[in-house]
Design a protein around this motif. Structure first.
Motif, PDB file in Angstrom:
ATOM      1  N   GLN A  63      19.410 -18.858   2.651  1.00  0.00           N
ATOM      2  CA  GLN A  63      20.504 -18.319   1.861  1.00  0.00           C
ATOM      3  C   GLN A  63      20.355 -16.817   1.685  1.00  0.00           C
ATOM      4  OE1 GLN A  63      20.523 -19.689  -2.298  1.00  0.00           O
ATOM      5  NE2 GLN A  63      18.417 -20.353  -2.011  1.00  0.00           N
ATOM      6  N   PHE A  64      21.437 -16.200   1.292  1.00  0.00           N
ATOM      7  CA  PHE A  64      21.422 -14.760   1.031  1.00  0.00           C
ATOM      8  C   PHE A  64      20.792 -14.537  -0.328  1.00  0.00           C
ATOM      9  CE2 PHE A  64      23.261 -10.829  -0.648  1.00  0.00           C
ATOM     10  CZ  PHE A  64      22.962  -9.961   0.387  1.00  0.00           C
ATOM     11  N   ARG A  65      19.809 -13.651  -0.373  1.00  0.00           N
ATOM     12  CA  ARG A  65      19.160 -13.282  -1.628  1.00  0.00           C
ATOM     13  C   ARG A  65      19.594 -11.863  -1.972  1.00  0.00           C
ATOM     14  NH1 ARG A  65      17.652 -17.287  -4.856  1.00  0.00           N
ATOM     15  NH2 ARG A  65      16.287 -18.791  -3.841  1.00  0.00           N
ATOM     16  N   TYR A  66      20.453 -11.769  -2.967  1.00  0.00           N
ATOM     17  CA  TYR A  66      21.083 -10.507  -3.355  1.00  0.00           C
ATOM     18  C   TYR A  66      20.071  -9.412  -3.675  1.00  0.00           C
ATOM     19  CZ  TYR A  66      23.747  -7.163  -6.101  1.00  0.00           C
ATOM     20  OH  TYR A  66      24.295  -6.008  -6.583  1.00  0.00           O
ATOM     21  N   THR A  67      19.011  -9.767  -4.396  1.00  0.00           N
ATOM     22  CA  THR A  67      18.054  -8.755  -4.865  1.00  0.00           C
ATOM     23  C   THR A  67      17.378  -7.998  -3.725  1.00  0.00           C
ATOM     24  OG1 THR A  67      16.395 -10.493  -5.038  1.00  0.00           O
ATOM     25  CG2 THR A  67      17.548  -9.858  -7.067  1.00  0.00           C
ATOM     26  N   VAL A  68      17.227  -8.651  -2.576  1.00  0.00           N
ATOM     27  CA  VAL A  68      16.579  -8.000  -1.432  1.00  0.00           C
ATOM     28  C   VAL A  68      17.535  -7.815  -0.257  1.00  0.00           C
ATOM     29  CG1 VAL A  68      14.207  -8.570  -2.031  1.00  0.00           C
ATOM     30  CG2 VAL A  68      15.569 -10.224  -0.759  1.00  0.00           C
ATOM     31  N   GLY A  69      18.797  -8.182  -0.433  1.00  0.00           N
ATOM     32  CA  GLY A  69      19.839  -7.886   0.540  1.00  0.00           C
ATOM     33  C   GLY A  69      19.689  -8.544   1.896  1.00  0.00           C
ATOM     34  N   GLY A  70      19.266  -9.809   1.938  1.00  0.00           N
ATOM     35  CA  GLY A  70      19.132 -10.477   3.227  1.00  0.00           C
ATOM     36  C   GLY A  70      19.089 -11.985   3.098  1.00  0.00           C
ATOM     37  N   ARG A  71      19.213 -12.642   4.239  1.00  0.00           N
ATOM     38  CA  ARG A  71      19.124 -14.099   4.311  1.00  0.00           C
ATOM     39  C   ARG A  71      17.677 -14.479   4.597  1.00  0.00           C
ATOM     40  NH1 ARG A  71      23.519 -17.006   4.306  1.00  0.00           N
ATOM     41  NH2 ARG A  71      22.531 -18.764   5.365  1.00  0.00           N
ATOM     42  N   TYR A  72      17.188 -15.490   3.874  1.00  0.00           N
ATOM     43  CA  TYR A  72      15.798 -15.886   4.004  1.00  0.00           C
ATOM     44  C   TYR A  72      15.656 -17.402   3.979  1.00  0.00           C
ATOM     45  CZ  TYR A  72      14.729 -11.024   3.221  1.00  0.00           C
ATOM     46  OH  TYR A  72      14.663  -9.663   3.354  1.00  0.00           O
ATOM     47  N   LEU A  73      14.622 -17.881   4.668  1.00  0.00           N
ATOM     48  CA  LEU A  73      14.237 -19.285   4.646  1.00  0.00           C
ATOM     49  C   LEU A  73      13.233 -19.506   3.528  1.00  0.00           C
ATOM     50  CD1 LEU A  73      13.649 -19.841   8.457  1.00  0.00           C
ATOM     51  CD2 LEU A  73      15.373 -21.022   7.069  1.00  0.00           C
ATOM     52  N   GLU A  74      13.373 -20.634   2.833  1.00  0.00           N
ATOM     53  CA  GLU A  74      12.444 -20.965   1.754  1.00  0.00           C
ATOM     54  C   GLU A  74      12.531 -22.451   1.471  1.00  0.00           C
ATOM     55  OE1 GLU A  74      15.272 -19.809  -2.021  1.00  0.00           O
ATOM     56  OE2 GLU A  74      14.419 -18.183  -0.820  1.00  0.00           O
ATOM     57  N   LEU A  75      11.575 -22.957   0.722  1.00  0.00           N
ATOM     58  CA  LEU A  75      11.644 -24.327   0.247  1.00  0.00           C
ATOM     59  C   LEU A  75      12.700 -24.419  -0.858  1.00  0.00           C
ATOM     60  CD1 LEU A  75       7.824 -25.061   0.064  1.00  0.00           C
ATOM     61  CD2 LEU A  75       9.450 -26.106   1.655  1.00  0.00           C
ATOM     62  N   PRO A  76      13.348 -25.574  -1.014  1.00  0.00           N
ATOM     63  CA  PRO A  76      14.316 -25.731  -2.108  1.00  0.00           C
ATOM     64  C   PRO A  76      13.641 -25.462  -3.453  1.00  0.00           C
ATOM     65  CG  PRO A  76      14.452 -27.582  -0.580  1.00  0.00           C
ATOM     66  CD  PRO A  76      13.239 -26.778  -0.190  1.00  0.00           C
ATOM     67  N   GLN A  77      14.325 -24.695  -4.304  1.00  0.00           N
ATOM     68  CA  GLN A  77      13.742 -24.328  -5.594  1.00  0.00           C
ATOM     69  C   GLN A  77      14.828 -23.859  -6.544  1.00  0.00           C
ATOM     70  OE1 GLN A  77      11.424 -20.500  -5.230  1.00  0.00           O
ATOM     71  NE2 GLN A  77      11.835 -20.907  -3.068  1.00  0.00           N
ATOM     72  N   GLY A  78      14.508 -23.881  -7.807  1.00  0.00           N
ATOM     73  CA  GLY A  78      15.449 -23.388  -8.803  1.00  0.00           C
ATOM     74  C   GLY A  78      15.140 -23.953 -10.171  1.00  0.00           C
ATOM     75  N   GLY A  79      15.999 -23.632 -11.112  1.00  0.00           N
ATOM     76  CA  GLY A  79      15.815 -24.072 -12.480  1.00  0.00           C
ATOM     77  C   GLY A  79      17.139 -24.426 -13.125  1.00  0.00           C
TER      78      GLY A  79
END
Length: 185
Positions: A63-79
């Motif tokens: 997904q796009f991560r606004y804070t670092v301005g790019g799309r990145y792969l990661e494990l599902p996570q959140g709160g």
């Protein structure tokens, strides 16, 4: 014994996800200073592991991560922006929300702190197994989210070549590897 004593604290910003405070502190040597702290409610990270006769696979989200301005792969996570959320329920909910996956088994592995030099947030690590596909229920900022099923070898190669840079995903995988080493032998 604390090396730093809080003299005063004031909240300088709040939204539904984040609180920022500025503390006047006194160090053990008597010098005063300012410490900025980001407070966030607990979150979770899930390792969705699919063990098959063809090998072991893990599900990643991109997904796009606004804070670092790019799309990145990661494990599902959140709160869930709830201080008292039940960690396993949150992990199951985040997994389903982002990937549509439903886990027959969830194993709690650890609780870590995210970036504790500036932020106060717990991150509960879970292993999800016995996966079946259901429907997603993504948040508005996750509409561009893509799910990738990759082999464990490919995942680890992506960590080593710098494709996967999310420290929470890498730390969670390390915890899983250590847990597996100790429980499978």
């Amino acid at each position: 014994m604390h090396a730093i004593k809080t003299i005063s604290s004031r909240e300088v910003y709040r939204n539904p996800w984040t609180r920022v405070r500025e503390d006047v502190i006194e160090r053990a040597n008597g010098q005063r200073g300012i410490y900025g702290v980001i407070d966030k409610d607990p979150a979770c990270i899930v390792i969705p592991l699919d063990r098959t006769s063809e090998g072991d696979f893990v599900y990643l989200v991109e997904q796009f991560r606004y804070t670092v301005g790019g799309r990145y792969l990661e494990l599902p996570q959140g709160g869930w922006e709830l201080a008292d959320a039940v960690p396993e329920e949150m992990a199951r909910g985040e997994l389903r929300e982002e990937t549509g996956l439903i886990a027959a088994r969830m194993t709690y592995l650890a609780t870590q702190q995210i970036a504790y030099g500036v932020m106060n947030q717990k991150h509960h690590v879970f292993l999800a197994e016995g996966l079946s596909q259901g429907e997603t229920d993504r948040d508005p900022e996750e509409t561009d989210l893509e799910v990738h099923r990759v082999s464990v070898a490919d995942f680890e190669a992506k960590v080593l070549d710098g494709t996967i840079v999310d420290n929470c995903s890498i730390a969670a995988w390390c915890v899983y590897k250590l847990w597996r080493e100790r429980t499978s032998g």
